[in-house]
Design an enzyme around this catalytic site. Structure first.
Site, PDB file in Angstrom:
ATOM      1  N   HIS A  79      -1.547  73.706  23.211  1.00  0.00           N
ATOM      2  CA  HIS A  79      -2.442  73.649  24.363  1.00  0.00           C
ATOM      3  C   HIS A  79      -1.641  74.310  25.486  1.00  0.00           C
ATOM      4  CE1 HIS A  79      -5.371  72.472  27.155  1.00  0.00           C
ATOM      5  NE2 HIS A  79      -5.170  71.190  27.252  1.00  0.00           N
ATOM      6  N   ARG A 117     -12.490  67.672  31.255  1.00  0.00           N
ATOM      7  CA  ARG A 117     -11.441  68.077  32.167  1.00  0.00           C
ATOM      8  C   ARG A 117     -10.997  69.525  31.958  1.00  0.00           C
ATOM      9  NH1 ARG A 117      -9.202  64.068  34.112  1.00  0.00           N
ATOM     10  NH2 ARG A 117     -10.303  63.067  32.394  1.00  0.00           N
ATOM     11  N   THR A 118     -10.648  69.843  30.717  1.00  0.00           N
ATOM     12  CA  THR A 118     -10.123  71.180  30.449  1.00  0.00           C
ATOM     13  C   THR A 118     -11.206  72.240  30.612  1.00  0.00           C
ATOM     14  OG1 THR A 118      -8.565  70.186  28.888  1.00  0.00           O
ATOM     15  CG2 THR A 118      -8.815  72.565  28.804  1.00  0.00           C
ATOM     16  N   LYS A 176     -28.019  77.966  11.101  1.00  0.00           N
ATOM     17  CA  LYS A 176     -28.482  79.182  10.438  1.00  0.00           C
ATOM     18  C   LYS A 176     -27.444  79.727   9.468  1.00  0.00           C
ATOM     19  CE  LYS A 176     -31.584  80.467  14.257  1.00  0.00           C
ATOM     20  NZ  LYS A 176     -31.686  81.257  15.499  1.00  0.00           N
ATOM     21  N   ARG A 205     -11.500  76.149  22.469  1.00  0.00           N
ATOM     22  CA  ARG A 205     -10.912  74.943  21.892  1.00  0.00           C
ATOM     23  C   ARG A 205     -11.593  74.703  20.550  1.00  0.00           C
ATOM     24  NH1 ARG A 205      -9.658  69.250  24.669  1.00  0.00           N
ATOM     25  NH2 ARG A 205      -7.970  70.613  25.355  1.00  0.00           N
TER      26      ARG A 205
END
Lengths: 328, 328, 328
Positions: free
Chosen positions: C153, C74-75, C104, C125
């Site tokens: 958020h 969604r975000t 790596k 995020r």
């Protein structure tokens, strides 16, 4: 938009297209010195235009298929951004993308032939050395090699050359020191081939004996195991990643890892106008404290990679007479 | 841009929109013969414009949500490229995309309702037959069915029809031979339904008895197990993939696989102007040596799929009066 | 295009840029009341323009890097769509993207520094609370926090505020009831902080005692375990997801889950002009039958999120003097 600048861009693309007439970039060996020169001029022009927010969307209706059978965050992102900055779009097929078709038993050639129908340019990374040469014979779409196992990674070598030329202006009488894993490091193999085009460049190779440059790329350069011995004369220091799994015994990895670590001490006797390069990602080869040293240019290399790939896409796809420009 | 051509494009879209007024494409049965004719004309127009780099970016501010609960490299790439060639953007939700929401316990309807808020068109492949009909009742966004299990795959059937009409000009008195798995092959079910719109088309069905066409799609066509018997009269040869796992015993798979293999020998008695089609990916059904035969059109089918999906997106999303065009 | 409207858009962006001069959005606490007001005005303007297909492609040559170390359909889709609606492009690095670089041995800072070279804006995020503050000190690119574990958020809180203001016109003398998990629900923490900017707002907190609002966010609001007790006075009902795994014993989860279920019965004594909000995805908190109630605005919230993120990207990236606009 400053019209003369855009006109200059179009002209530089056309000049390059006249000296490089193939529709693929598989190996740096496809570039003559002349084509290389025109390419460097074009990258430089795109660099200025992009930094001034004045790059026209010259590939606005083109689609890049970015096909990475091995994942590579950095390289795939660079190609994708390059297409975006030219106004085009991207079909991403990143690692695991093949699951669907492979599960159904399709061959790589069939998969790529299909994707070629849906896009204007293929950028392909694949673990099999030499696969691009096979593909070029079967698929007639423009194609760029983004790495083929231990084979080539031509766009990295071209962006490295651009970085050196931009930072040092010329290669005349310059000393380029390459340190690390010279055996498996495909980026340095291609870079060395490009440097051989230039006269009066001094190359110094620093590596453990087990990881020395393969003889097919070697042409009499100075070889040593000691970085200390040669760093003072260097104008360019090109550091590569050393991978633990390549060493026969872990002790020798630990030994060389610390021997070649670039930090304040290592740089103590280096020139003030040295440039320090690295293809990234780095692990332990360069101390993060070096990042603030003005001689460190490895993050600039990333940006130069963007401009280099933009130039190569223009080379393969730009059509001055396209009707599409009538919309803008 | 040649203004009359762009004007013609706009007119063809509007004519089609008048004869097809729904805002979704779930089944080929939604198309009347008239709508089908207007659609074929529009695809043809988009085909010419795109090949001449003269297709205007008519969906430049639109976003496609490509939602594939089952992966499909080919189909998803085709829809995505189609949107790009129209100037739009794509939100890709490919296989495994649902992990995040599903893990949190959200229903499919809620997920799609949410995505519908963030996009202008939903293209959905989902394993559950008939799910699109349920969704259309709950979500009022434009939607295209990109495959629902053993149900329909309407865009494949439409591109197949376009390919036949483009290559053979008309279906009048033509013989279309469909060979392979006719039981589970959803693409042929929809294609047969479309062919029934045309008069004087002869359909021949070739399959093992175990994989015969379901009776709901059957309307008296010739049925046989022998390709050899019917290939000579064929104008169109439509080959489908036969999946090993569909056979009760492995021996019968091996038997039919070789019986229906298309190679030089099979084609020996075929017409010179036959066209050979396949929805791809192929496994062993067609010898790669056939690719160079001018009768092989299966890679052209892929390109026709691009133009077909561009046309369908124009049908659902184009708004002649949009303010957005004022920017161009 | 109606020129005054586009001119108004440009002016609103510039006014906001004057009151918010940082190049990142890490916390809602960076917004003064004045900046918040200008932001709400800009979102409103973008809302109207986009719904009328009249939003100009103001970020047409910009690239967003959407970096989600934790997946969030969604975000991430909302940020990506926002960039597309502004004409820009997106480099998606969704969950698992880090596999290549991490394998790596690269650090997160190096990965992001590299991506910053290839893009114009980072949206990140990451599960580590406070990581954005660290990054802002090392990377000088524009950056938006899309969630940092149990931290903030901010874009969700801003879109929630916009939704309330749009639906209720003003917060003056309004009662906002927040129900559910107030302990771990980061979206409500930020929202409460934003509501404190406004005078004469009444906040009511409804939660099991175990999941009460942390004291650092609390400033004397009414607290209760009974929704029934306070729903009648509410103008805004903000429902959050309650996660089973947060409860010490399963019985108390089952008990509260049904206690706070929003359905026809719950809403029986609610105001006619109540609005019901939820950050989505919902699990069992709201009966799907409520979706058709005109008081339900949770799917509108998703759309408002799109406009909010468009506004924030304009704030950070828009350059009125860009040469790029000369192409249009």
């Amino acid at each position: 938009m400053n019209i003369p600048v855009q006109k200059e861009l179009f002209e530089r693309i056309c000049i390059l297209q006249e000296s490089y007439t193939e529709n693929n970039i598989v190996s740096v060996q496809q570039f003559s010195f002349e084509a290389l020169t025109h390419l460097m001029n074009l990258i430089s022009c795109i660099h200025v235009l992009t930094e001034n927010n004045a790059m026209p969307p010259v590939l606005a209706n083109k689609i890049l298929a970015a096909i990475f059978y091995e994942p590579s965050t950095r390289t795939s992102a660079s190609f994708i951004s390059a297409m975006y900055k030219l106004g085009g779009s991207v079909l991403p097929f990143i690692a695991g993308m093949e699951s669907s078709s492979v599960r159904k038993g399709e061959t790589v050639v069939d998969t790529l032939k299909t994707i070629a129908q849906l896009s204007d340019l293929l950028v392909l990374r694949h673990p099999e050395k030499g696969i691009h040469t096979t593909l070029v014979a079967n698929i007639f779409s423009p194609l760029i090699n983004a790495g083929d196992g231990y084979g080539e990674h031509p766009t990295q070598a071209l962006l490295d050359l651009y970085t050196i030329l931009r930072e040092k202006q010329s290669l005349e009488n310059k000393t380029v020191t390459i340190v690390g894993d010279l055996l498996y490091g495909r980026t340095v193999h291609s870079l060395i081939r490009l440097l051989h085009h230039f006269e009066n460049v001094h190359i110094q190779l620093v590596s453990p004996r087990d990881l020395a440059l393969p003889r097919e790329y070697y042409s009499g350069e100075k070889e040593t195991e000691s970085l200390e011995e040669v760093i003072g004369e260097s104008d360019v220091l090109y550091v590569t990643r050393m991978q633990r799994e390549r060493f026969k015994n872990p002790e020798s990895y630990d030994q060389y890892k610390s021997l070649y670590l670039i930090n304040k001490d290592t740089l103590h006797h280096a020139k003030n106008n040295l440039i320090i390069m690295h293809p990234l990602p780095r692990v332990n080869e360069i101390d993060p404290l070096v990042d603030k040293d003005t001689r460190a240019v490895y993050f600039k290399q990333v940006k130069n990679g963007l401009y280099t790939r933009m130039a190569l896409m223009c080379l393969l796809l730009f059509d001055r007479n396209s009707h599409f420009y009538d919309f803008f």
